[in-house]
Write a protein that holds these residues in place. Structure first.
Motif, PDB file in Angstrom:
ATOM      1  N   ILE A   1       0.875  -1.178   0.000  1.00 61.11           N
ATOM      2  CA  ILE A   1       0.000   0.000   0.000  1.00 61.11           C
ATOM      3  C   ILE A   1       0.909   1.225   0.000  1.00 61.11           C
ATOM      4  O   ILE A   1       1.797   1.347   0.846  1.00 61.11           O
ATOM      5  CB  ILE A   1      -0.920   0.012   1.231  1.00 61.11           C
ATOM      6  CG1 ILE A   1      -1.858  -1.191   1.195  1.00 61.11           C
ATOM      7  CG2 ILE A   1      -1.731   1.308   1.286  1.00 61.11           C
ATOM      8  CD1 ILE A   1      -2.746  -1.316   2.422  1.00 61.11           C
ATOM      9  N   ALA A   2       0.713   2.116  -0.957  1.00 63.07           N
ATOM     10  CA  ALA A   2       1.624   3.246  -1.115  1.00 63.07           C
ATOM     11  C   ALA A   2       0.870   4.556  -1.313  1.00 63.07           C
ATOM     12  O   ALA A   2      -0.173   4.595  -1.969  1.00 63.07           O
ATOM     13  CB  ALA A   2       2.561   3.000  -2.301  1.00 63.07           C
TER      14      ALA A   2
ATOM     15  N   ILE B   1       1.026  -7.335  -5.719  1.00 64.30           N
ATOM     16  CA  ILE B   1      -0.034  -6.335  -5.885  1.00 64.30           C
ATOM     17  C   ILE B   1       0.388  -5.007  -5.269  1.00 64.30           C
ATOM     18  O   ILE B   1       0.938  -4.973  -4.163  1.00 64.30           O
ATOM     19  CB  ILE B   1      -1.336  -6.805  -5.195  1.00 64.30           C
ATOM     20  CG1 ILE B   1      -1.760  -8.166  -5.719  1.00 64.30           C
ATOM     21  CG2 ILE B   1      -2.455  -5.792  -5.380  1.00 64.30           C
ATOM     22  CD1 ILE B   1      -2.662  -8.911  -4.779  1.00 64.30           C
ATOM     23  N   LEU B   2       0.110  -3.934  -5.965  1.00 65.83           N
ATOM     24  CA  LEU B   2       0.252  -2.587  -5.426  1.00 65.83           C
ATOM     25  C   LEU B   2      -1.128  -1.948  -5.342  1.00 65.83           C
ATOM     26  O   LEU B   2      -1.900  -2.010  -6.297  1.00 65.83           O
ATOM     27  CB  LEU B   2       1.156  -1.726  -6.317  1.00 65.83           C
ATOM     28  CG  LEU B   2       1.140  -0.213  -6.028  1.00 65.83           C
ATOM     29  CD1 LEU B   2       1.702   0.088  -4.645  1.00 65.83           C
ATOM     30  CD2 LEU B   2       1.889   0.562  -7.108  1.00 65.83           C
ATOM     31  N   ILE B   3      -1.420  -1.342  -4.192  1.00 65.89           N
ATOM     32  CA  ILE B   3      -2.637  -0.546  -4.038  1.00 65.89           C
ATOM     33  C   ILE B   3      -2.208   0.874  -3.665  1.00 65.89           C
ATOM     34  O   ILE B   3      -1.471   1.069  -2.696  1.00 65.89           O
ATOM     35  CB  ILE B   3      -3.562  -1.105  -2.939  1.00 65.89           C
ATOM     36  CG1 ILE B   3      -3.884  -2.582  -3.195  1.00 65.89           C
ATOM     37  CG2 ILE B   3      -4.850  -0.294  -2.866  1.00 65.89           C
ATOM     38  CD1 ILE B   3      -4.717  -3.226  -2.103  1.00 65.89           C
ATOM     39  N   THR B   4      -2.650   1.843  -4.441  1.00 63.17           N
ATOM     40  CA  THR B   4      -2.246   3.224  -4.194  1.00 63.17           C
ATOM     41  C   THR B   4      -3.395   4.176  -4.532  1.00 63.17           C
ATOM     42  O   THR B   4      -4.266   3.846  -5.340  1.00 63.17           O
ATOM     43  CB  THR B   4      -1.003   3.595  -5.030  1.00 63.17           C
ATOM     44  OG1 THR B   4      -0.626   4.955  -4.752  1.00 63.17           O
ATOM     45  CG2 THR B   4      -1.273   3.436  -6.518  1.00 63.17           C
TER      46      THR B   4
ATOM     47  N   ILE C   1       2.125   7.439  -8.850  1.00 68.73           N
ATOM     48  CA  ILE C   1       2.867   6.323  -8.249  1.00 68.73           C
ATOM     49  C   ILE C   1       2.589   5.038  -9.022  1.00 68.73           C
ATOM     50  O   ILE C   1       3.499   4.250  -9.316  1.00 68.73           O
ATOM     51  CB  ILE C   1       2.484   6.146  -6.762  1.00 68.73           C
ATOM     52  CG1 ILE C   1       3.026   7.307  -5.930  1.00 68.73           C
ATOM     53  CG2 ILE C   1       3.010   4.819  -6.224  1.00 68.73           C
ATOM     54  CD1 ILE C   1       4.529   7.331  -5.764  1.00 68.73           C
ATOM     55  N   ALA C   2       1.345   4.811  -9.377  1.00 70.29           N
ATOM     56  CA  ALA C   2       0.966   3.610 -10.135  1.00 70.29           C
ATOM     57  C   ALA C   2       1.737   3.528 -11.443  1.00 70.29           C
ATOM     58  O   ALA C   2       2.300   2.480 -11.797  1.00 70.29           O
ATOM     59  CB  ALA C   2      -0.536   3.610 -10.397  1.00 70.29           C
ATOM     60  N   GLN C   3       1.771   4.630 -12.165  1.00 70.44           N
ATOM     61  CA  GLN C   3       2.447   4.638 -13.461  1.00 70.44           C
ATOM     62  C   GLN C   3       3.961   4.484 -13.301  1.00 70.44           C
ATOM     63  O   GLN C   3       4.601   3.786 -14.100  1.00 70.44           O
ATOM     64  CB  GLN C   3       2.105   5.919 -14.206  1.00 70.44           C
ATOM     65  CG  GLN C   3       0.642   5.995 -14.638  1.00 70.44           C
ATOM     66  CD  GLN C   3       0.264   7.346 -15.211  1.00 70.44           C
ATOM     67  OE1 GLN C   3       0.873   8.368 -14.899  1.00 70.44           O
ATOM     68  NE2 GLN C   3      -0.763   7.362 -16.073  1.00 70.44           N
ATOM     69  N   ALA C   4       4.522   5.113 -12.270  1.00 76.70           N
ATOM     70  CA  ALA C   4       5.966   5.022 -12.036  1.00 76.70           C
ATOM     71  C   ALA C   4       6.374   3.609 -11.650  1.00 76.70           C
ATOM     72  O   ALA C   4       7.420   3.102 -12.084  1.00 76.70           O
ATOM     73  CB  ALA C   4       6.386   6.013 -10.953  1.00 76.70           C
ATOM     74  N   VAL C   5       5.560   2.950 -10.832  1.00 73.53           N
ATOM     75  CA  VAL C   5       5.862   1.575 -10.428  1.00 73.53           C
ATOM     76  C   VAL C   5       5.736   0.627 -11.622  1.00 73.53           C
ATOM     77  O   VAL C   5       6.569  -0.270 -11.801  1.00 73.53           O
ATOM     78  CB  VAL C   5       4.940   1.122  -9.282  1.00 73.53           C
ATOM     79  CG1 VAL C   5       5.073  -0.380  -9.029  1.00 73.53           C
ATOM     80  CG2 VAL C   5       5.258   1.885  -8.007  1.00 73.53           C
ATOM     81  N   LYS C   6       4.739   0.836 -12.443  1.00 71.04           N
ATOM     82  CA  LYS C   6       4.589   0.014 -13.646  1.00 71.04           C
ATOM     83  C   LYS C   6       5.835   0.097 -14.517  1.00 71.04           C
ATOM     84  O   LYS C   6       6.358  -0.925 -14.993  1.00 71.04           O
ATOM     85  CB  LYS C   6       3.365   0.466 -14.440  1.00 71.04           C
ATOM     86  CG  LYS C   6       3.153  -0.326 -15.726  1.00 71.04           C
ATOM     87  CD  LYS C   6       1.910   0.137 -16.481  1.00 71.04           C
ATOM     88  CE  LYS C   6       1.738  -0.682 -17.759  1.00 71.04           C
ATOM     89  NZ  LYS C   6       0.518  -0.308 -18.503  1.00 71.04           N
ATOM     90  N   ALA C   7       6.353   1.303 -14.694  1.00 75.41           N
ATOM     91  CA  ALA C   7       7.556   1.498 -15.504  1.00 75.41           C
ATOM     92  C   ALA C   7       8.777   0.865 -14.840  1.00 75.41           C
ATOM     93  O   ALA C   7       9.613   0.238 -15.516  1.00 75.41           O
ATOM     94  CB  ALA C   7       7.791   2.984 -15.735  1.00 75.41           C
TER      95      ALA C   7
ATOM     96  N   ILE D   1      -1.874  -3.552 -10.304  1.00 80.47           N
ATOM     97  CA  ILE D   1      -1.809  -2.278  -9.595  1.00 80.47           C
ATOM     98  C   ILE D   1      -3.226  -1.730  -9.498  1.00 80.47           C
ATOM     99  O   ILE D   1      -3.897  -1.550 -10.511  1.00 80.47           O
ATOM    100  CB  ILE D   1      -0.909  -1.276 -10.337  1.00 80.47           C
ATOM    101  CG1 ILE D   1       0.534  -1.818 -10.424  1.00 80.47           C
ATOM    102  CG2 ILE D   1      -0.922   0.087  -9.643  1.00 80.47           C
ATOM    103  CD1 ILE D   1       1.456  -0.976 -11.284  1.00 80.47           C
ATOM    104  N   MET D   2      -3.683  -1.494  -8.279  1.00 80.94           N
ATOM    105  CA  MET D   2      -5.033  -1.000  -8.035  1.00 80.94           C
ATOM    106  C   MET D   2      -4.976   0.464  -7.598  1.00 80.94           C
ATOM    107  O   MET D   2      -4.329   0.781  -6.586  1.00 80.94           O
ATOM    108  CB  MET D   2      -5.719  -1.828  -6.941  1.00 80.94           C
ATOM    109  CG  MET D   2      -5.781  -3.315  -7.216  1.00 80.94           C
ATOM    110  SD  MET D   2      -7.053  -3.691  -8.436  1.00 80.94           S
ATOM    111  CE  MET D   2      -6.716  -5.444  -8.733  1.00 80.94           C
TER     112      MET D   2
END
Length: 343
Positions: free
Chosen positions: A245-246, A272-275, A280-286, A311-312
């Motif tokens: 969770i971020a 899984i990432l929940i943010t 943040i979601a897009q940066a983690v995906k990259a 990523i949620m």
């Protein structure tokens, strides 16, 4: 790594697929493992070596199953200072944690002639399974420490470790150094279901233990399931899981590294990432896409992310916590500015 807006139909479908995947195995898997266990029970070292030669180290002999003092001494020269520093720190933290879990014996004599109590004593021998994948390609130092140190603190007289050898019949030096740090007494070059069988039933080289602990793949898990009762086990563990969770304060590179640390374990692993932050979601995906290319087990990580990762993006952190509770993950990280607000 796909990004989902939660709540939505697509996100809900993904959540359900991850939660419902469970411990998946076929009847053939179970029968194959049961056959291996019976083989080792009847034929001892001969069966262990046959499987080890077939799957891990083609030239290993029964006389080489047990790691020698010479091999351990040689291993110390093959690890660098940075590893020793990290090992010492990790071992110290794990030992401090488990010291608080020690349970004491007690006796109560409230009534004349009546004694009530509980005697807490260590088992004589414990076996620690340390995964390494086929041919010992992915040694898990953490499993050495987390399996061996609690047994040492409990006062177990004999702690034996089993782990798959590399193709040349050796054990990764980092594992050997970690085993010595953890207080492990004996190390054997065997992995998968046949190693569990050896610990449960005993062979000419590998003595029978009272309890077996440690993670592993589906074959290790099924083997532990079958021998439970013959020996004690820690648990029947499912696939690896991590949920982060971020908020806007989190570091995308760190999140990506932590997600991949579990995704590379197994095709059934879940990361899984929940943010509540689109950026943040897009940066983690990259970051995940970039770091994937550096992994030795990138194909496994890619498969697990494709099947059970995601990523949620949620409206707020309260919903993030509610969603995390639905997953009930093995590993949960709160990479947020005020984590104790949510504990």
């Amino acid at each position: 790594m796909k990004i989902y807006l939660y709540p939505s139909e697509a996100a809900e479908k993904r959540v359900a697929a991850i939660i419902d995947r469970g411990l998946s195995y076929t009847r053939k898997d179970y029968q194959d493992v049961a056959r291996m266990l019976d083989d080792v029970k009847k034929n001892g070292d001969k069966a262990v070596i046959r499987y080890t030669n077939r799957f891990d180290a083609p030239s290993l002999t029964a006389g080489q199953l047990e790691v020698t003092d010479r091999e351990i001494k040689a291993a110390r020269k093959l690890v660098d200072r940075a590893f020793i520093g990290a090992l010492d720190r990790a071992a110290s933290q794990i030992e401090t944690f488990h010291q608080h879990q020690v349970t004491n014996s007690w006796i109560q004599a409230d009534r004349l002639g009546v004694l009530l109590g509980q005697m807490v004593n260590p088992v004589d021998a414990a076996g620690v399974y340390v995964p390494g994948a086929k041919g010992g390609e992915t040694p898990l130092v953490s499993s050495v420490l987390m399996g061996g140190i609690p047994a040492k603190i409990a006062g177990v007289k004999t702690i034996a470790m089993v782990t798959p050898p590399t193709r040349n019949g050796s054990i990764n030096p980092h594992l050997l150094v970690a085993a010595q740090k953890a207080g492990i007494h004996k190390i054997y070059k065997a992995g998968s279901a046949w190693a569990i069988a050896a610990l449960a039933y005993g062979t000419e080289t590998i003595p029978k233990v009272n309890v077996i602990v440690g993670p592993g793949n589906i074959y290790v898990t099924l083997a532990k399931k079958i021998v439970a009762g013959t020996v004690g086990i820690d648990m029947i563990a499912g696939p690896s899981e991590i949920l982060v969770i971020a908020d806007r304060s989190a570091n995308p590179e760190y999140i990506a590294a932590d997600l991949l640390s579990q995704a590379e374990h197994d095709p059934l692993a879940s990361a899984i990432l929940i943010t509540d932050q689109k950026e943040i979601a897009q940066a983690v995906k990259a970051a995940v896409a970039e770091q994937l290319d550096t992994l030795q087990r990138s194909e496994i990580a890619k498969e697990s992310i494709q099947k059970y990762g995601g990523i949620m993006i949620v409206p707020n952190l309260t919903i993030a916590i509610e969603l995390a509770n639905r997953f009930a993950p093995e590993h949960l990280e709160l990479q947020v500015e005020n984590p104790f607000d949510f504990v």
